[in-house]
Design a protein around this motif. Sequence first.
Motif, PDB file in Angstrom:
ATOM      1  N   ALA A   1       0.955  -1.206  -0.008  1.00  0.00           N
ATOM      2  CA  ALA A   1      -0.017   0.055   0.059  1.00  0.00           C
ATOM      3  C   ALA A   1       0.901   1.370  -0.106  1.00  0.00           C
ATOM      4  CB  ALA A   1      -1.084  -0.140   1.122  1.00  0.00           C
ATOM      5  N   ALA A   2       1.979   1.216   0.809  1.00  0.00           N
ATOM      6  CA  ALA A   2       2.933   2.238   1.027  1.00  0.00           C
ATOM      7  C   ALA A   2       3.450   2.658  -0.525  1.00  0.00           C
ATOM      8  CB  ALA A   2       3.800   1.964   2.032  1.00  0.00           C
ATOM      9  N   ARG A   3       3.904   1.386  -1.140  1.00  0.00           N
ATOM     10  CA  ARG A   3       4.779   1.461  -2.646  1.00  0.00           C
ATOM     11  C   ARG A   3       3.745   1.987  -3.537  1.00  0.00           C
ATOM     12  NH1 ARG A   3      10.203  -0.534  -2.333  1.00  0.00           N
ATOM     13  NH2 ARG A   3      10.372   0.796  -0.471  1.00  0.00           N
ATOM     14  N   ALA A   4       2.275   1.991  -3.357  1.00  0.00           N
ATOM     15  CA  ALA A   4       1.350   2.422  -4.116  1.00  0.00           C
ATOM     16  C   ALA A   4       1.341   4.011  -4.114  1.00  0.00           C
ATOM     17  CB  ALA A   4       0.020   1.820  -4.106  1.00  0.00           C
ATOM     18  N   LYS A   5       1.807   4.326  -2.803  1.00  0.00           N
ATOM     19  CA  LYS A   5       1.707   6.007  -2.571  1.00  0.00           C
ATOM     20  C   LYS A   5       2.998   6.563  -2.824  1.00  0.00           C
ATOM     21  CE  LYS A   5      -2.435   5.809  -0.818  1.00  0.00           C
ATOM     22  NZ  LYS A   5      -3.623   6.582  -1.452  1.00  0.00           N
ATOM     23  N   GLN A   6       3.832   6.249  -3.797  1.00  0.00           N
ATOM     24  CA  GLN A   6       5.052   6.708  -4.217  1.00  0.00           C
ATOM     25  C   GLN A   6       5.354   8.039  -4.336  1.00  0.00           C
ATOM     26  OE1 GLN A   6       8.110   5.087  -4.503  1.00  0.00           O
ATOM     27  NE2 GLN A   6       7.854   2.953  -4.938  1.00  0.00           N
ATOM     28  N   ASP A   7       4.096   8.718  -4.779  1.00  0.00           N
ATOM     29  CA  ASP A   7       3.956  10.254  -5.039  1.00  0.00           C
ATOM     30  C   ASP A   7       3.792  10.768  -3.967  1.00  0.00           C
ATOM     31  OD1 ASP A   7       1.843   8.720  -5.224  1.00  0.00           O
ATOM     32  OD2 ASP A   7       0.764  10.204  -6.309  1.00  0.00           O
ATOM     33  N   GLU A   8       3.399  10.202  -2.862  1.00  0.00           N
ATOM     34  CA  GLU A   8       3.202  10.960  -1.440  1.00  0.00           C
ATOM     35  C   GLU A   8       4.244  10.573  -0.532  1.00  0.00           C
ATOM     36  OE1 GLU A   8      -0.933  11.181  -0.274  1.00  0.00           O
ATOM     37  OE2 GLU A   8      -1.577  10.162  -2.255  1.00  0.00           O
ATOM     38  N   PRO A   9       5.393  11.020  -0.510  1.00  0.00           N
ATOM     39  CA  PRO A   9       6.481  10.595   0.476  1.00  0.00           C
ATOM     40  C   PRO A   9       6.137  10.614   1.932  1.00  0.00           C
ATOM     41  CG  PRO A   9       7.100  12.660  -0.707  1.00  0.00           C
ATOM     42  CD  PRO A   9       5.764  12.329  -1.305  1.00  0.00           C
ATOM     43  N   ASP A  10       5.271  11.689   2.398  1.00  0.00           N
ATOM     44  CA  ASP A  10       4.988  11.727   3.625  1.00  0.00           C
ATOM     45  C   ASP A  10       3.765  11.101   3.948  1.00  0.00           C
ATOM     46  OD1 ASP A  10       7.012  13.032   4.478  1.00  0.00           O
ATOM     47  OD2 ASP A  10       6.479  15.053   3.903  1.00  0.00           O
ATOM     48  N   HIS A  11       3.329  10.095   3.175  1.00  0.00           N
ATOM     49  CA  HIS A  11       2.020   9.451   3.515  1.00  0.00           C
ATOM     50  C   HIS A  11       2.045   8.585   4.925  1.00  0.00           C
ATOM     51  CE1 HIS A  11      -1.529   6.664   2.807  1.00  0.00           C
ATOM     52  NE2 HIS A  11      -2.048   7.737   2.351  1.00  0.00           N
ATOM     53  N   TRP A  12       1.077   8.512   5.640  1.00  0.00           N
ATOM     54  CA  TRP A  12       1.150   7.502   7.026  1.00  0.00           C
ATOM     55  C   TRP A  12       1.437   6.326   6.813  1.00  0.00           C
ATOM     56  CZ3 TRP A  12      -2.150   3.650   7.887  1.00  0.00           C
ATOM     57  CH2 TRP A  12      -3.288   3.632   7.063  1.00  0.00           C
ATOM     58  N   LEU A  13       1.082   5.689   5.638  1.00  0.00           N
ATOM     59  CA  LEU A  13       1.589   4.344   5.313  1.00  0.00           C
ATOM     60  C   LEU A  13       3.218   4.034   5.200  1.00  0.00           C
ATOM     61  CD1 LEU A  13      -1.147   3.074   2.907  1.00  0.00           C
ATOM     62  CD2 LEU A  13      -0.827   2.105   4.854  1.00  0.00           C
ATOM     63  N   LYS A  14       3.836   5.326   4.846  1.00  0.00           N
ATOM     64  CA  LYS A  14       5.401   5.162   4.660  1.00  0.00           C
ATOM     65  C   LYS A  14       5.529   5.136   6.196  1.00  0.00           C
ATOM     66  CE  LYS A  14       6.056   5.967   0.139  1.00  0.00           C
ATOM     67  NZ  LYS A  14       7.240   5.560  -0.521  1.00  0.00           N
ATOM     68  N   LYS A  15       5.053   5.806   7.183  1.00  0.00           N
ATOM     69  CA  LYS A  15       5.630   5.918   8.387  1.00  0.00           C
ATOM     70  C   LYS A  15       5.741   4.328   9.015  1.00  0.00           C
ATOM     71  CE  LYS A  15       5.044  10.759   9.162  1.00  0.00           C
ATOM     72  NZ  LYS A  15       4.263  11.211   8.339  1.00  0.00           N
ATOM     73  N   ILE A  16       4.523   3.677   8.659  1.00  0.00           N
ATOM     74  CA  ILE A  16       4.689   2.239   9.306  1.00  0.00           C
ATOM     75  C   ILE A  16       4.943   0.993   8.331  1.00  0.00           C
ATOM     76  CG2 ILE A  16       2.712   3.111  10.839  1.00  0.00           C
ATOM     77  CD1 ILE A  16       0.560   1.710   9.029  1.00  0.00           C
ATOM     78  N   ASP A  17       5.496   1.463   7.324  1.00  0.00           N
ATOM     79  CA  ASP A  17       6.041   0.300   6.438  1.00  0.00           C
ATOM     80  C   ASP A  17       7.495  -0.302   6.624  1.00  0.00           C
ATOM     81  OD1 ASP A  17       6.575  -1.056   4.237  1.00  0.00           O
ATOM     82  OD2 ASP A  17       6.993   0.500   2.869  1.00  0.00           O
ATOM     83  N   VAL A  18       7.191  -0.930   7.734  1.00  0.00           N
ATOM     84  CA  VAL A  18       8.651  -1.530   8.220  1.00  0.00           C
ATOM     85  C   VAL A  18       9.301  -2.395   7.153  1.00  0.00           C
ATOM     86  CG1 VAL A  18       9.266  -3.408  10.185  1.00  0.00           C
ATOM     87  CG2 VAL A  18       7.220  -2.157  10.455  1.00  0.00           C
ATOM     88  N   ILE A  19       8.589  -3.103   6.201  1.00  0.00           N
ATOM     89  CA  ILE A  19       9.380  -3.845   5.312  1.00  0.00           C
ATOM     90  C   ILE A  19      10.123  -2.975   4.468  1.00  0.00           C
ATOM     91  CG2 ILE A  19       9.038  -5.364   3.270  1.00  0.00           C
ATOM     92  CD1 ILE A  19       6.977  -6.889   5.012  1.00  0.00           C
ATOM     93  N   GLY A  20       9.418  -1.739   4.070  1.00  0.00           N
ATOM     94  CA  GLY A  20       9.854  -0.726   3.057  1.00  0.00           C
ATOM     95  C   GLY A  20      11.381  -0.175   3.642  1.00  0.00           C
ATOM     96  N   ARG A  21      11.175   0.039   4.811  1.00  0.00           N
ATOM     97  CA  ARG A  21      12.566   0.714   5.544  1.00  0.00           C
ATOM     98  C   ARG A  21      13.476  -0.197   5.695  1.00  0.00           C
ATOM     99  NH1 ARG A  21      10.336   3.851  11.008  1.00  0.00           N
ATOM    100  NH2 ARG A  21       8.492   4.913   9.809  1.00  0.00           N
ATOM    101  N   TRP A  22      13.195  -1.602   6.071  1.00  0.00           N
ATOM    102  CA  TRP A  22      14.037  -2.653   5.925  1.00  0.00           C
ATOM    103  C   TRP A  22      14.752  -2.789   4.699  1.00  0.00           C
ATOM    104  CZ3 TRP A  22      13.767  -7.826   4.005  1.00  0.00           C
ATOM    105  CH2 TRP A  22      14.861  -8.798   4.798  1.00  0.00           C
ATOM    106  N   LEU A  23      14.028  -2.823   3.448  1.00  0.00           N
ATOM    107  CA  LEU A  23      14.496  -2.859   2.180  1.00  0.00           C
ATOM    108  C   LEU A  23      15.212  -1.890   1.830  1.00  0.00           C
ATOM    109  CD1 LEU A  23      11.526  -4.301   0.128  1.00  0.00           C
ATOM    110  CD2 LEU A  23      13.487  -5.567   0.713  1.00  0.00           C
ATOM    111  N   ASP A  24      15.062  -0.522   2.073  1.00  0.00           N
ATOM    112  CA  ASP A  24      15.671   0.476   1.977  1.00  0.00           C
ATOM    113  C   ASP A  24      17.179   0.594   2.719  1.00  0.00           C
ATOM    114  OD1 ASP A  24      13.672   1.511   0.359  1.00  0.00           O
ATOM    115  OD2 ASP A  24      12.919   2.908   1.662  1.00  0.00           O
ATOM    116  N   GLN A  25      17.111   0.039   3.992  1.00  0.00           N
ATOM    117  CA  GLN A  25      18.261  -0.007   4.714  1.00  0.00           C
ATOM    118  C   GLN A  25      19.439  -1.113   3.969  1.00  0.00           C
ATOM    119  OE1 GLN A  25      17.572  -1.149   8.823  1.00  0.00           O
ATOM    120  NE2 GLN A  25      16.940   0.799   9.222  1.00  0.00           N
ATOM    121  N   GLY A  26      18.851  -2.196   3.308  1.00  0.00           N
ATOM    122  CA  GLY A  26      19.729  -3.209   2.485  1.00  0.00           C
ATOM    123  C   GLY A  26      20.339  -2.571   1.309  1.00  0.00           C
ATOM    124  N   LYS A  27      19.682  -1.634   0.816  1.00  0.00           N
ATOM    125  CA  LYS A  27      20.109  -0.821  -0.459  1.00  0.00           C
ATOM    126  C   LYS A  27      21.328  -0.123  -0.241  1.00  0.00           C
ATOM    127  CE  LYS A  27      15.655  -0.778  -2.978  1.00  0.00           C
ATOM    128  NZ  LYS A  27      14.773   0.223  -2.952  1.00  0.00           N
TER     129      LYS A  27
END
Length: 112
Positions: free
Chosen positions: A85-111
Amino acid sequence: MAKSCTNHAEAAAVTMCTQCHKPICQSCTMVTPAGRFCSSECSILYKEMKTKLGAGEGRKRGGFGLTLIFFVLLLVAGAFGVHFAARAKQDEPDHWLKKIDVIGRWLDQGKK
Ligand SMILES: [Zn+2]
Ligand SMILES: [Zn+2]
């Protein structure tokens, strides 16, 4: 005062059946490792009851394990749901879903 045997009115009861709790005399008592019974039927009934209770406990433990697995799967599915859901909100960087996207943060750390 002493209770008399269920089968022999003239004989005093020395104990009672573990299964049906009837007072029974010495000659009627069937001693088994599971307890004292008035008849073999009662000892069989008692053993069956114990077996059923044991099986019930086993099922309960198994059920708890399954509930735990289901709960973990639900959490993982939820985390992935938030991630997509957070990935679908790419154009909204401050979307509340981004703040609770644990997997997204974990993947970004890996990059990095
Ligand atoms: Zn009995
Ligand atoms: Zn008796």
